[in-house]
Design an enzyme around this catalytic site. Structure first.
Site, PDB file in Angstrom:
ATOM      1  N   GLY A  17       0.860  -1.179   0.000  1.00 46.77           N
ATOM      2  CA  GLY A  17       0.000   0.000   0.000  1.00 46.77           C
ATOM      3  C   GLY A  17       0.897   1.229   0.000  1.00 46.77           C
ATOM      4  N   ALA A  18       0.638   2.124  -0.950  1.00 45.77           N
ATOM      5  CA  ALA A  18       1.580   3.225  -1.183  1.00 45.77           C
ATOM      6  C   ALA A  18       1.839   4.076   0.063  1.00 45.77           C
ATOM      7  CB  ALA A  18       1.048   4.092  -2.325  1.00 45.77           C
ATOM      8  N   GLY A  19       0.798   4.361   0.826  1.00 46.86           N
ATOM      9  CA  GLY A  19       0.981   5.186   2.027  1.00 46.86           C
ATOM     10  C   GLY A  19       1.761   4.459   3.105  1.00 46.86           C
ATOM     11  N   CYS A 125      -8.617  -3.042  -5.621  1.00 44.29           N
ATOM     12  CA  CYS A 125      -7.434  -3.219  -4.786  1.00 44.29           C
ATOM     13  C   CYS A 125      -7.722  -2.810  -3.345  1.00 44.29           C
ATOM     14  CB  CYS A 125      -6.207  -2.499  -5.347  1.00 44.29           C
ATOM     15  SG  CYS A 125      -4.671  -3.186  -4.661  1.00 44.29           S
ATOM     16  N   ASP A 194      -0.926   4.888  -6.727  1.00 43.91           N
ATOM     17  CA  ASP A 194       0.505   4.765  -6.424  1.00 43.91           C
ATOM     18  C   ASP A 194       1.291   5.933  -6.987  1.00 43.91           C
ATOM     19  OD1 ASP A 194      -0.742   1.906  -6.652  1.00 43.91           O
ATOM     20  OD2 ASP A 194       0.968   1.773  -5.292  1.00 43.91           O
ATOM     21  N   ASN A 204      -2.228   3.028 -10.926  1.00 46.24           N
ATOM     22  CA  ASN A 204      -2.782   2.266  -9.794  1.00 46.24           C
ATOM     23  C   ASN A 204      -2.778   0.776 -10.147  1.00 46.24           C
ATOM     24  OD1 ASN A 204      -3.947   2.394  -7.110  1.00 46.24           O
ATOM     25  ND2 ASN A 204      -5.853   1.705  -8.031  1.00 46.24           N
TER      26      ASN A 204
HETATM   27  P1  RI2 Z   1      -2.934   3.432  -0.170  1.00 47.72           P
HETATM   28  C1  RI2 Z   1      -1.521  -0.405  -3.643  1.00 47.72           C
HETATM   29  O1  RI2 Z   1      -0.442  -1.053  -4.271  1.00 47.72           O
HETATM   30  C2  RI2 Z   1      -2.725  -0.303  -4.556  1.00 47.72           C
HETATM   31  O2  RI2 Z   1      -2.391  -0.078  -5.909  1.00 47.72           O
HETATM   32  C3  RI2 Z   1      -3.416   0.867  -3.923  1.00 47.72           C
HETATM   33  O3  RI2 Z   1      -4.406   1.444  -4.741  1.00 47.72           O
HETATM   34  C4  RI2 Z   1      -2.253   1.785  -3.662  1.00 47.72           C
HETATM   35  O4  RI2 Z   1      -1.191   0.934  -3.236  1.00 47.72           O
HETATM   36  C5  RI2 Z   1      -2.495   2.902  -2.698  1.00 47.72           C
HETATM   37  O5  RI2 Z   1      -2.604   2.428  -1.396  1.00 47.72           O
HETATM   38  P2  RI2 Z   1       0.190  -2.465  -3.717  1.00 47.72           P
HETATM   39  O6  RI2 Z   1       1.205  -2.063  -2.646  1.00 47.72           O
HETATM   40  O7  RI2 Z   1      -1.712   4.272   0.058  1.00 47.72           O
HETATM   41  O8  RI2 Z   1      -0.897  -3.345  -3.206  1.00 47.72           O
HETATM   42  O9  RI2 Z   1      -4.108   4.272  -0.574  1.00 47.72           O
HETATM   43  O10 RI2 Z   1       0.876  -3.043  -4.932  1.00 47.72           O
HETATM   44  O11 RI2 Z   1      -3.219   2.504   0.992  1.00 47.72           O
END
Ligand code: RI2
Length: 319
Positions: A17-19, A125, A194, A204
């Site tokens: 998750g990007a954050g 996602c 992302d 994304n």
């Molecule tokens: P938040 C995730 O990537 C998804 O693509 C999701 O939309 C994005 O990060 C943003 O996440 P992955 O790490 O920061 O699952 O909104 O590949 O939580």
């Protein structure tokens, strides 16, 4: 060691998750810096730059990661003394973590106003910030139900349906390829991101652009929930966002026999053009995607002067 463990956690997606990736990297830099026993500013800076590089190389697409690392590292790079560098590193890492959490709450407040009464929502996602928006609108009595996709191959949809269910929100769990079938029942499509590029395109999870296309076709708004540190400054210089391609085993499972000559492709992200994005909600406001360069210039502070410093341009027109 905390640094290599964190890098491994991010690249293997134990932390995802990007954050969350960004906050985890900020915390890792903070802890790594505190553990260093360097005697000079130069040695400390060199160690920290090496650590920053290791973290930035873990996942290439989520721009939240280099943005967080850059923000934290500016404290080290601008310091005049070793003590000043240590203090700035600690303060900046803590500030980034606190601000990024506050941004999620602020985005939820702003985005919830966009939900119509009795809204049927689709998401794709697992985005912490998109879910915060849905939950906030639901607290205000405006969400009837959510359609959440499975999200092959890593199945992040299971995390999403657990979070929504924990919040008491009725959920329909669908395979990714059912998104168009259910789009007529939906009032809005919302995701996180992302990376947002200078031309307002949204990078994304793979499959997002197909659903955005379906939403556009059905005239349903697509809202992107994005903290400002998910905007990609270097896209102003023409840099493209690299799309991470992950292992074949994520798609096939281990031990599965494939016919000779078959290549498995597993891109983790795709790009939705700005034409299919109705609104990007950030902690500083809700904008059309065309506002992306303004966010990069005014909020992230990447202006032409910044580029000139970084690239040390020496020739100017007229000289
Ligand atoms: P938040 C995730 O990537 C998804 O693509 C999701 O939309 C994005 O990060 C943003 O996440 P992955 O790490 O920061 O699952 O909104 O590949 O939580």
């Amino acid at each position: 060691m905390v640094l290599t463990q964190t890098a491994d956690d991010i690249s293997s997606m134990r932390v995802r998750g990007a954050g969350r990736i960004a906050r985890t990297a900020a915390r890792a830099l903070q802890e790594y810096g505190a553990s260093l026993e360097c005697n000079t500013l130069a040695a400390f800076t060199a160690e920290m730059e090496h650590a920053a590089e290791i973290l930035c190389n873990t996942r290439p697409t989520a721009v939240s990661l280099p943005n967080a690392v850059r923000y934290v590292m500016q404290g080290v790079l601008r310091a005049d003394t070793l003590e000043g560098a240590r203090q700035a590193l600690d303060e900046r890492a803590a500030a980034f973590i606190e601000d990024s959490r506050a941004a999620v709450e602020r985005i939820a407040d702003i985005a919830a106003r966009q939900f119509p009464d009795d809204a049927v929502v689709m998401t794709h996602c697992n985005s912490q910030v998109a879910i915060a928006c849905i939950v906030r609108a639901h607290e205000q009595g405006r969400v009837r139900e959510v359609y959440a996709t499975e999200v092959r191959p890593r199945n992040q949809g299971y995390i999403t349906i657990q979070m929504l269910s924990d919040a008491g929100i009725p959920v329909n769990f669908i395979v990714d390829s059912a998104a168009r079938s259910f789009m007529p029942k939906v009032d809005l499509f919302i995701t996180g991101t992302d990376a947002v590029t200078a031309n307002g395109a949204v990078v994304n999870k793979i499959g997002t652009s197909q659903i955005a296309l379906c939403a556009h076709e059905a005239r349903k708004p697509y809202i992107v929930a994005a903290e400002t540190y998910k905007f990609a400054p270097r896209t102003i210089l023409g840099e493209r966002i690299p799309i991470e391609e992950r292992s074949a085993e994520e798609v096939t499972g281990s031990g599965r026999h494939l016919p000779p000559g078959v290549t498995v492709r597993n891109p983790a992200f795709d790009v939705t053009p700005s034409a299919y994005v109705d609104l990007i909600v950030t902690e500083i406001g809700a904008f059309a995607p065309s506002y992306a360069p303004v966010v990069i210039r005014d909020h992230l502070g990447w202006d032409i002067g910044e580029f000139q410093k970084e690239y040390a341009f020496t020739h100017h027109y007229g000289e």
